[in-house]
Design a protein around this motif. Structure first.
Motif, PDB file in Angstrom:
ATOM      1  N   LYS A 140     -12.956  -0.166   5.567  1.00 26.45           N
ATOM      2  CA  LYS A 140     -12.575   0.794   6.601  1.00 26.45           C
ATOM      3  C   LYS A 140     -13.572   0.759   7.757  1.00 26.45           C
ATOM      4  O   LYS A 140     -13.185   0.819   8.934  1.00 26.45           O
ATOM      5  N   ASP A 195     -14.737   0.940  -6.777  1.00 22.86           N
ATOM      6  CA  ASP A 195     -13.337   1.132  -6.380  1.00 22.86           C
ATOM      7  C   ASP A 195     -12.958   0.105  -5.310  1.00 22.86           C
ATOM      8  O   ASP A 195     -13.538   0.073  -4.219  1.00 22.86           O
ATOM      9  N   LEU A 196     -11.973  -0.726  -5.629  1.00 20.41           N
ATOM     10  CA  LEU A 196     -11.516  -1.745  -4.688  1.00 20.41           C
ATOM     11  C   LEU A 196     -10.280  -1.317  -3.912  1.00 20.41           C
ATOM     12  O   LEU A 196      -9.883  -2.003  -2.970  1.00 20.41           O
ATOM     13  N   GLY A 197      -9.657  -0.202  -4.307  1.00 24.05           N
ATOM     14  CA  GLY A 197      -8.398   0.161  -3.642  1.00 24.05           C
ATOM     15  C   GLY A 197      -7.381  -0.933  -3.871  1.00 24.05           C
ATOM     16  O   GLY A 197      -7.140  -1.362  -5.006  1.00 24.05           O
ATOM     17  N   ASN A 198      -6.778  -1.423  -2.801  1.00 21.36           N
ATOM     18  CA  ASN A 198      -5.842  -2.536  -2.926  1.00 21.36           C
ATOM     19  C   ASN A 198      -6.481  -3.863  -2.533  1.00 21.36           C
ATOM     20  O   ASN A 198      -5.790  -4.860  -2.315  1.00 21.36           O
ATOM     21  N   LEU A 199      -7.819  -3.886  -2.443  1.00 22.65           N
ATOM     22  CA  LEU A 199      -8.526  -5.116  -2.118  1.00 22.65           C
ATOM     23  C   LEU A 199      -8.806  -5.913  -3.388  1.00 22.65           C
ATOM     24  O   LEU A 199      -8.653  -5.410  -4.507  1.00 22.65           O
ATOM     25  N   TYR A 259     -13.852  -1.069  -0.674  1.00 21.94           N
ATOM     26  CA  TYR A 259     -12.740  -0.332  -0.072  1.00 21.94           C
ATOM     27  C   TYR A 259     -13.209   0.501   1.112  1.00 21.94           C
ATOM     28  O   TYR A 259     -12.588   0.506   2.181  1.00 21.94           O
ATOM     29  N   ASN A 267       0.862  -1.182   0.000  1.00 21.50           N
ATOM     30  CA  ASN A 267       0.000   0.000   0.000  1.00 21.50           C
ATOM     31  C   ASN A 267       0.895   1.227   0.000  1.00 21.50           C
ATOM     32  O   ASN A 267       1.327   1.686   1.050  1.00 21.50           O
ATOM     33  N   ARG A 294      -6.900  -9.726   2.420  1.00 28.86           N
ATOM     34  CA  ARG A 294      -7.668  -9.470   1.210  1.00 28.86           C
ATOM     35  C   ARG A 294      -8.319 -10.731   0.655  1.00 28.86           C
ATOM     36  O   ARG A 294      -9.216 -10.651  -0.185  1.00 28.86           O
ATOM     37  N   SER A 351     -18.404   1.184  -1.843  1.00 31.70           N
ATOM     38  CA  SER A 351     -17.410   0.278  -2.404  1.00 31.70           C
ATOM     39  C   SER A 351     -16.829  -0.623  -1.324  1.00 31.70           C
ATOM     40  O   SER A 351     -16.821  -0.267  -0.136  1.00 31.70           O
ATOM     41  N   TYR A 409      -4.416  -4.026   9.004  1.00 33.40           N
ATOM     42  CA  TYR A 409      -4.337  -2.633   8.562  1.00 33.40           C
ATOM     43  C   TYR A 409      -3.067  -1.966   9.093  1.00 33.40           C
ATOM     44  O   TYR A 409      -2.454  -1.142   8.407  1.00 33.40           O
TER      45      TYR A 409
END
Length: 754
Positions: free
Chosen positions: A419, A336-340, A415, A116, A359, A413, A211
């Motif tokens: 959170k 949007d998955l981000g880094n997932l 992502y 990340n 993940r 999303s 995280y």
């Protein structure tokens, strides 16, 4: 690592002491663990004024030191304001876990590098609080983005005179400790062994560990403030009536500082639940609407004071907050998955997951369902006991946090939903732990020998959480500091003039903060790549990757010391060298030069005059830069603690060895004749080739080069170092030949102008 630990210690000490000082000003007669989130919020609020005062972070660093010293003096003078030593010691298991990634890596550094790399942008944003020049040259100008943690990390860095990355990692390291201590504030009549157990399961459950391992400090800090809001409502410290809402206001200010107005969703939802409970209590006591209005009137003064404190401490950030509210900065596409790789399952929030990479799916679904059932039973027991005691705030807050995740999971999303899930996890684990650690004399007497179930279940929960979190933390990547150290050392020479970097480093703009720097790729493509050279993010890049018109825009050029790369034009004069880089100054206008279309990622290509294109070139008047051929061999990956040997067929002479190596662990490189080098960890993006060293071969023949990957007992088996290839380049000057004489030779470049 020493600088990181100093920064972490300052955040911990500052949070506990300054937070308790705030509570003391509100009338607290004894220490409260609520000081942890209150104090961290106060530190962030203090740091946020840096952009508004002369001296920026230097000034806030001085103020921070004075405030912490004054708070410590208060605790020295009033023993009742000091945290209990046994309570402090209860966080030792969490301290052991937060150090796992660094012990496994064998070095300090930035958490989550290559996993990340958003940390690069956060570091650059933090630097703007310390240097106006950084703010001027930074291309990162997020509208209203909350920067409370960034302001604090820069202030902490200036206290010790260390780099911001040490302060960022120190802040990230401190938060799980503060989480564990905050959870202690929710306990009433705990068993003697409760404190370390609760610190562990609430401070470092699996999802917090995951995280933490990727350096996602904002989610950790928000989880701390959400837990603090729940504790402030569930077990408020004894304060003056008028100051009743000041701690909650400070926690709310913290959420705004880290998550902007979006972060208020959790505390305000908790407050709404608390208000409903209070209204029900008044009605149950026989009061009607008049009694409710009387209670509201009596409490209005304290609420207004709390609101006043909230507005006052957020004034330095008011412009940023309003910008955020009026923009679409918080909008993230549903896809949007981000880094997932997909949505995170709710079971991860229950403290354990058997896959070190959060993940991905569980390795044993049945075992995870059993674990979820076990924690579910604990949550149910905690709820039943809370109903019986009429102490419902912690269960209600946990349920509310879970509900916020459910809404997010259904409408936003993966992502964003992820959170919300990590923010809910400490609350859920705190609630489960309360079922085991809070004593109830009447119930315990009725249970008899069944009372042993609680400590046994606590051991099961603690062991499960520890095992899962340790696995996730061993999997975490810790970036090496060597490249950052070298590039930072060049920053003063660059004198804020346009600079070109020919590597591939997502952290570049932070490493050269205050310098207008560009590169072919910095996370995404920045400069146009000429035809015939690699045009993707992997590279490698050299001076021939760009047109001369692009090169002439820059005063400085920083290039990796890659012996296979194209030779630099005469107008680039070497000024400084580090272990892995060369700094060039452009002294004149660089003329355009051509390359063969087959050069690709290499520094040269053979001129084949049997082809129509090669024949055409051989008949032109011009000059070609010709180099001796290199010798290369592919190299397999090196597992932790493992060793590989590659063999190169070399002639006698001097050879420069290079390799596009990448890995989280140092490599020891050896070759016969006493050649020995240590390659520092490198997690840069792409396939940039870095120097191994210069080897002298005394007799032609096979030469073995051995790579050994260092490891520790905690190093994960997944921490493999990729060597890719070992390339030996003869140490010889480039030869310039007329184009007709270059047939069959390795041509680096050619020109029709000479």
């Amino acid at each position: 690592m020493t600088a990181t630990l100093l920064c972490a210690a300052l955040v911990v000490v500052g949070s506990l002491t300054v937070g308790q000082a705030v509570l003391r000003l509100c009338g607290a007669s004894s220490f409260s663990w609520l000081s942890a989130p209150v104090g961290l919020s106060a530190l962030m609020v203090l740091g946020s004024i840096a952009v508004h005062v002369p001296g920026r972070a230097n000034t806030t660093a001085l103020l921070l030191g004075l405030v912490i010293v004054a708070s410590v003096v208060l605790q020295v003078r009033e023993p009742a304001q000091r945290p209990p030593l046994l309570g402090l010691a209860a966080a030792l298991p969490v301290l052991g876990l937060v150090l796992v990634p660094f012990v496994a890596a064998g070095h300090g550094g930035i958490l989550g590098v290559s996993f990340n790399n958003d940390t690069a942008a956060h570091l650059l944003l933090a630097e703007t609080y310390g240097d106006a020049a950084v703010q001027r040259f930074s291309e990162l100008k997020p509208v209203g983005y909350p920067l409370g943690p960034h302001a604090l990390m820069t202030t902490v860095a200036h206290v010790f005179g260390v780099r911001t990355d040490h302060a960022l990692t120190g802040l990230t390291l401190a938060v799980p400790l503060l989480l564990g201590w905050t959870a202690l504030g929710a306990l009433q009549h705990p068993r003697r062994w409760a404190a370390p157990f609760v610190c562990l399961v609430a401070g470092m459950p699996y999802l917090v560990a995951a995280y933490y391992g990727q350096g996602a400090f904002k989610e950790l800090v928000q989880a701390l403030f959400v837990l603090g809001a729940a504790v402030a409502l569930a077990v408020p410290p004894a304060l003056r009536a008028r100051a009743r809402w000041v701690p909650f206001a400070m926690v709310l200010a913290g959420t705004v500082s880290v998550y902007s107005t979006v972060g208020m969703a959790w505390p305000l939802a908790f407050a709404a639940v608390w208000l409903a409970f209070e209204a029900l209590a008044v009605l149950r006591a026989g009061g009607g609407l008049r009694a409710l209005l009387t209670a509201a009137r009596d409490g209005l003064g304290a609420v207004l004071i709390g609101v006043g404190v909230l507005v006052a401490v957020l004034l330095p950030q008011l412009g940023r907050i309003l910008d955020f509210v009026g923009s679409d900065a918080a909008t993230i596409e549903d896809s949007d998955l981000g880094n997932l790789v997909g949505p995170l399952p709710f079971g991860q929030a229950l403290g354990i997951w058997d896959n070190p990479d959060f993940r991905f799916s569980a390795l044993n679904d049945r075992a995870m369902r059993l674990w979820a059932a076990f924690v579910g039973v604990l949550l149910l027991v905690a709820l039943v006991r809370a109903v019986g005691r009429r102490r419902l705030m912690v269960p209600a807050c946990a349920a509310t946090a879970a509900a916020i995740w459910a809404v997010s999971d259904a409408s936003q999303s993966p992502y964003v939903a992820g959170k919300a899930l990590i923010i809910a996890s400490p609350l859920l684990l705190l609630m489960a732990a309360q079922a085991l650690v809070e004593g109830d004399g009447a119930i315990d007497r009725r249970l008899g020998r069944l009372r042993l179930i609680a400590p046994i279940a606590a051991i099961v929960l603690a062991v499960g959480v520890t095992d899962a979190s340790t696995s996730a933390l061993r999997f975490a990547k810790v970036g090496g500091t060597s490249h950052a150290d070298q590039l930072r050392a060049l920053r003063s020479t660059l004198d804020a003039r346009p600079t070109l970097f020919l590597g591939n480093d997502d952290f570049l703009r932070w490493e050269l903060a205050g310098v207008p720097v560009e590169a072919p790729f910095i996370g995404f493509q920045v400069l146009p790549i000429r035809s015939g050279k690699p045009a993707d993010a992997l590279g490698p890049f050299d001076v021939d990757s760009l047109e001369a018109s692009t090169l002439n825009r820059f005063t400085w050029v920083i290039a990796p010391r890659d012996a296979t790369a194209s030779s630099v034009p005469r107008q680039l004069r070497p000024i400084r060298r580090t272990r892995d880089f060369v700094l060039y100054r452009r002294t004149g206008t660089i003329a355009e030069r051509e390359i063969l279309p087959t050069e690709g990622g290499n520094g040269a290509a053979p001129l084949d005059c049997s082809t129509p294109e090669g024949l055409r070139l051989s008949r032109r008047t011009g000059i070609a830069g010709v180099r001796a051929p290199a010798v290369g061999v592919e190299a397999p990956p090196v597992p932790p603690g493992g060793q590989i040997t590659v063999t190169l067929q070399l002639t006698a002479g001097l050879w420069d060895l290079v390799a596009p190596y990448s890995g989280p662990r140092p490599l020891e490189v050896r070759s016969p004749g006493g050649f020995a080098r240590r390659l520092e960890p490198n997690l840069d993006r792409g396939v940039t080739r870095f120097p191994i060293g210069r080897l002298r071969v005394r007799r032609a023949g096979p030469v073995g080069v051995t790579f050994t990957a260092m490891d520790t007992p905690l190093t994960a088996s997944s921490d493999v170092t990729t060597v890719g290839a070992v390339i030996a380049v003869p140490v010889a000057p480039e030869t310039r030949l007329p184009l007709p004489e270059a047939c069959g030779k390795l041509v680096d470049w050619y020109s029709f102008r000479e």
